[in-house]
Structures are given as C-alpha cells and as structure tokens.
Design a protein around this motif. Structure first.
Motif, PDB file in Angstrom:
ATOM      1  N   UNK A   7       0.873  -1.177   0.000  1.00 54.79           N
ATOM      2  CA  UNK A   7       0.000   0.000   0.000  1.00 54.79           C
ATOM      3  C   UNK A   7       0.911   1.227   0.000  1.00 54.79           C
ATOM      4  N   UNK A   8       0.716   2.101  -0.979  1.00 52.72           N
ATOM      5  CA  UNK A   8       1.546   3.309  -1.072  1.00 52.72           C
ATOM      6  C   UNK A   8       0.712   4.501  -0.611  1.00 52.72           C
ATOM      7  N   UNK A   9       1.296   5.302   0.281  1.00 58.71           N
ATOM      8  CA  UNK A   9       0.588   6.519   0.705  1.00 58.71           C
ATOM      9  C   UNK A   9       1.439   7.739   0.369  1.00 58.71           C
ATOM     10  N   UNK A  10       0.798   8.772  -0.154  1.00 59.28           N
ATOM     11  CA  UNK A  10       1.488  10.039  -0.394  1.00 59.28           C
ATOM     12  C   UNK A  10       0.553  11.165   0.035  1.00 59.28           C
ATOM     13  N   UNK A  11       1.145  12.168   0.691  1.00 61.27           N
ATOM     14  CA  UNK A  11       0.340  13.291   1.191  1.00 61.27           C
ATOM     15  C   UNK A  11       0.720  14.561   0.444  1.00 61.27           C
ATOM     16  N   UNK A  12      -0.242  15.170  -0.228  1.00 54.66           N
ATOM     17  CA  UNK A  12      -0.017  16.421  -0.956  1.00 54.66           C
ATOM     18  C   UNK A  12      -1.182  17.363  -0.724  1.00 54.66           C
ATOM     19  N   UNK A  13      -0.881  18.550  -0.208  1.00 52.48           N
ATOM     20  CA  UNK A  13      -1.906  19.586  -0.009  1.00 52.48           C
ATOM     21  C   UNK A  13      -3.150  19.048   0.693  1.00 52.48           C
ATOM     22  N   UNK A  26      -3.698  -8.307  -9.100  1.00 53.82           N
ATOM     23  CA  UNK A  26      -4.854  -7.411  -9.202  1.00 53.82           C
ATOM     24  C   UNK A  26      -5.190  -6.782  -7.843  1.00 53.82           C
ATOM     25  N   UNK A  27      -4.119  -6.467  -7.107  1.00 53.47           N
ATOM     26  CA  UNK A  27      -4.239  -5.800  -5.801  1.00 53.47           C
ATOM     27  C   UNK A  27      -5.103  -6.583  -4.807  1.00 53.47           C
ATOM     28  N   UNK A  28      -5.021  -7.917  -4.879  1.00 52.46           N
ATOM     29  CA  UNK A  28      -5.726  -8.756  -3.895  1.00 52.46           C
ATOM     30  C   UNK A  28      -5.043  -8.600  -2.533  1.00 52.46           C
ATOM     31  N   UNK A  29      -5.851  -8.738  -1.492  1.00 48.92           N
ATOM     32  CA  UNK A  29      -5.369  -8.550  -0.121  1.00 48.92           C
ATOM     33  C   UNK A  29      -4.728  -9.811   0.437  1.00 48.92           C
ATOM     34  N   UNK A  30      -3.428  -9.754   0.725  1.00 49.56           N
ATOM     35  CA  UNK A  30      -2.834 -10.755   1.621  1.00 49.56           C
ATOM     36  C   UNK A  30      -2.721 -10.098   3.002  1.00 49.56           C
ATOM     37  N   UNK A  31      -2.182 -10.823   3.978  1.00 50.96           N
ATOM     38  CA  UNK A  31      -2.172 -10.286   5.343  1.00 50.96           C
ATOM     39  C   UNK A  31      -1.344  -9.001   5.429  1.00 50.96           C
ATOM     40  N   UNK A  32      -0.211  -8.969   4.727  1.00 47.36           N
ATOM     41  CA  UNK A  32       0.651  -7.783   4.793  1.00 47.36           C
ATOM     42  C   UNK A  32      -0.064  -6.548   4.226  1.00 47.36           C
ATOM     43  N   UNK A  33      -0.738  -6.767   3.120  1.00 48.57           N
ATOM     44  CA  UNK A  33      -1.444  -5.633   2.506  1.00 48.57           C
ATOM     45  C   UNK A  33      -2.640  -5.201   3.368  1.00 48.57           C
ATOM     46  N   UNK A  34      -3.325  -6.175   3.953  1.00 51.46           N
ATOM     47  CA  UNK A  34      -4.473  -5.833   4.814  1.00 51.46           C
ATOM     48  C   UNK A  34      -4.019  -4.983   5.997  1.00 51.46           C
ATOM     49  N   UNK A  35      -2.890  -5.361   6.592  1.00 57.30           N
ATOM     50  CA  UNK A  35      -2.367  -4.608   7.740  1.00 57.30           C
ATOM     51  C   UNK A  35      -1.971  -3.194   7.300  1.00 57.30           C
TER      52      UNK A  35
END
Ligand code: T3D
Length: 264
Positions: A7-13, A26-35
């Motif tokens: 999961x990538x987060x970026x903060x702008x304005x 296809x961006x399926x959720x494994x445990x790492x991504x869910x967390x």
C-alpha cells in the motif's frame, strides 16, 4: 514512499492518496497488505494534516478482494477461520472509513471484485473508469458479501438488485453502476486520475469539519426517524454555525471572493 510496499501513501496539499499496490495479483489482499491498508486509514483518520483521502489501485485493477492463493484448501489440514480475517482487518477498516469525518474519494481504475468492490462502495464519493466493473464475486466460491456488502448494496440499490448481484456474481459495468445510483460517476478511463485528484483536492480545501458533519448526518439518516433526523440537523447546524469556516464562507460571499477554509 517505497514502490514495493503493498500500500503506497502520499500526502499532498491535505490529500492522502492511498494506492493498493500488488498489481500482479490485481491488488488482492494478503495479510501484509491488509495490515498496511488498515494502518493507512488509521493515519488518514488521526493525522490532522490529512483533510481528504483518495483511494485507488495500481495497474489494471482496483482490487480483486482476498488473495485466494492464501486460501488454498490443498495446502491446509482444516478449513480456515475466515471470521478471523474479517474481525482483524476488513471490519476495523470498514468501521474507520465510515466513522472518520474526512471525505474519502475512490477512483475505481479497473475491476473491483469481492471485498475490493465493497471497500470501494464504502467510500463517500466513488468515481469509476468507464471500463471498470464491480463483481460481488463471493458466491462463486460459496461465500457471502463481506466488508459491509450486504448492508451497502441493500441501501444503495434495494433488495432486488442487491440479491441478484450477490447471488449471480454478474459483473456490473461502471456506467450501469452510475445509472443505478451505486456510484457517483463513471468517467472516461483516461480522465479518471485527473478527475478524482481534482475532486479530492477540492474536498481537502473545503470546510472539512462541515463535510464530516454532512457525512455523519447522511449515515445516521439510514436508521433514524424524520423527527430524530430533524433534531440531529438542528444540533449539527448549531455546531457548524459556530465554526471558523462558516464565518469565512459568509464573509467571502459578501466580499465577492473565494473562501479560504481551514477545516475548523
Ligand atoms: O479471509 C477471507 O478469505 C475472507 C474474506 C473474503 C473477501 C473476499 O474478497 S472473497 C472474494 C475473493 N475474490 C475473488 O473471488 C475474485 C477472484 N478473481 C477473479 O474473479 C478475477 O481474477 C477477476 C474477475 C477479478 C479479474 O479477472 P481477469 O480475467 O481480468 O484477470 P485474471 O486473469 O483472472 O487475474 C489476473 C491475475 O491475478 C491472475 O494471476 P496469474 O495467472 O496472472 O498469475 C490471477 O490468479 C490473479 N488474481 C486475481 N484475483 C486474485 C488473484 N490472485 C489471488 N487472489 C485473487 N483474489
């Protein structure tokens, strides 16, 4: 930012962009991504510099729901406890998304299936690429819609369409989703990114405390009587009327200039 992160987060304005990032799955959720997804929403909720959220997916899909590679019965000695995943990840993130005061814009860039579809529908304003489709894929594998699916589909579409989508798992194209009132708007694929970023920026620069009250009031309308809702509107309007943003909005109107809101 690390492009290997699920999961990538970026903060702008004031806009926190949250991008689901396992494109080869296809961006399926494994445990790492869910967390990581849950933590991204904890930050969105608790960081005062975040005033709006923009959720999307990397690659050709928005999200294909739970990673079924982690659910291979051939590699298990007994059935998995799916309630555990839901209690640990999906339900906390859904509760936070619905309860947080900040607006959440979703840009559905491609297929949204299973939990992926219902996470998109839990957002406040959903835009989707015209080529995107929503699939309540659960019944194909003997499951039921989770991540609030049985609740939100029924509220947005009514029982007939909710049941048919959930029981047939037929894909619903973005344009039909718009016509049915399931999402705000279907837009051309090549304009989705710009349109969703523009909307998120507009929200982040808006009177975000007031926007949060709108969100809360509309959520409460689902379960309250008209009398209760009229009382709630009175109370929230009283609070909104005492905000700096209200004073700024009225002053700017009278001075014929654009308002500068602070979310207070
Ligand atoms: O804890 C719990 O388990 C409970 C919670 C459950 C929540 C849920 O979300 S259950 C529902 C899980 N999701 C699904 O059932 C959807 C499965 N995927 C699909 O039906 C299709 O992939 C799509 C309709 C989403 C897209 O179809 P298409 O034809 O565009 O792509 P594809 O070829 O099927 O998939 C591309 C790749 O992504 C492929 O990998 P490969 O062959 O290239 O190595 C495929 O296996 C992978 N992929 C897609 N979805 C998933 C997935 N891998 C793991 N898990 C997935 N959900």
């Amino acid at each position: 930012m690390n492009s290997d992160n699920p999961v990538i987060t970026t903060l702008n304005d004031g806009v926190l962009a949250i991008t689901l990032n396992r494109p080869d799955k296809l961006n399926a959720f494994n445990a790492e991504m869910s967390e990581a997804f849950l933590q991204a929403f904890v930050r969105a909720d608790e960081d005062n510099t975040v005033r709006a959220v923009l959720l999307t997916g990397a690659g050709r899909a928005f999200c294909a729901g739970q990673d079924l590679g982690d659910r291979d019965p051939r590699k298990m000695t007994e059935p998995p406890d799916l309630g555990h995943t839901i209690e640990t990840y999906y339900n906390p993130v859904l509760r936070r998304m619905r309860a947080m005061e900040k607006p959440i814009i979703c840009a559905v860039n491609g297929v949204a299936a299973g939990a992926g579809a219902n996470i998109a529908l839990a957002c406040d304003i959903v835009l989707a690429a015209r080529s995107a489709k929503f699939i309540q894929a659960f019944s194909k594998i003997g499951l039921i819609p989770d991540s609030g699916g049985t609740w939100i589909l029924t509220r947005l579409l009514g029982e007939a369409r909710a049941k048919a989508l959930a029981m047939t798992a037929e894909p619903l194209m973005a344009e039909t989703a718009e016509q049915w009132g399931m999402i705000w708007r279907a837009v051309d694929d090549d304009t989705l990114a710009v349109e969703s970023q523009t909307l998120a920026a507009k929200m982040a620069a808006g009177p975000t405390a007031g926007l949060g009250m709108i969100k809360s009031a509309i959520h409460q309308a689902a379960t309250q009587s008209l009398d209760q809702q009229l009382d709630l509107e009175r109370d929230l309007q009283r609070e909104a009327g005492r905000s700096e943003d209200y004073a700024e909005g009225v002053t700017a109107f009278l001075e014929k200039r654009a308002p500068v809101f602070k979310g207070r």
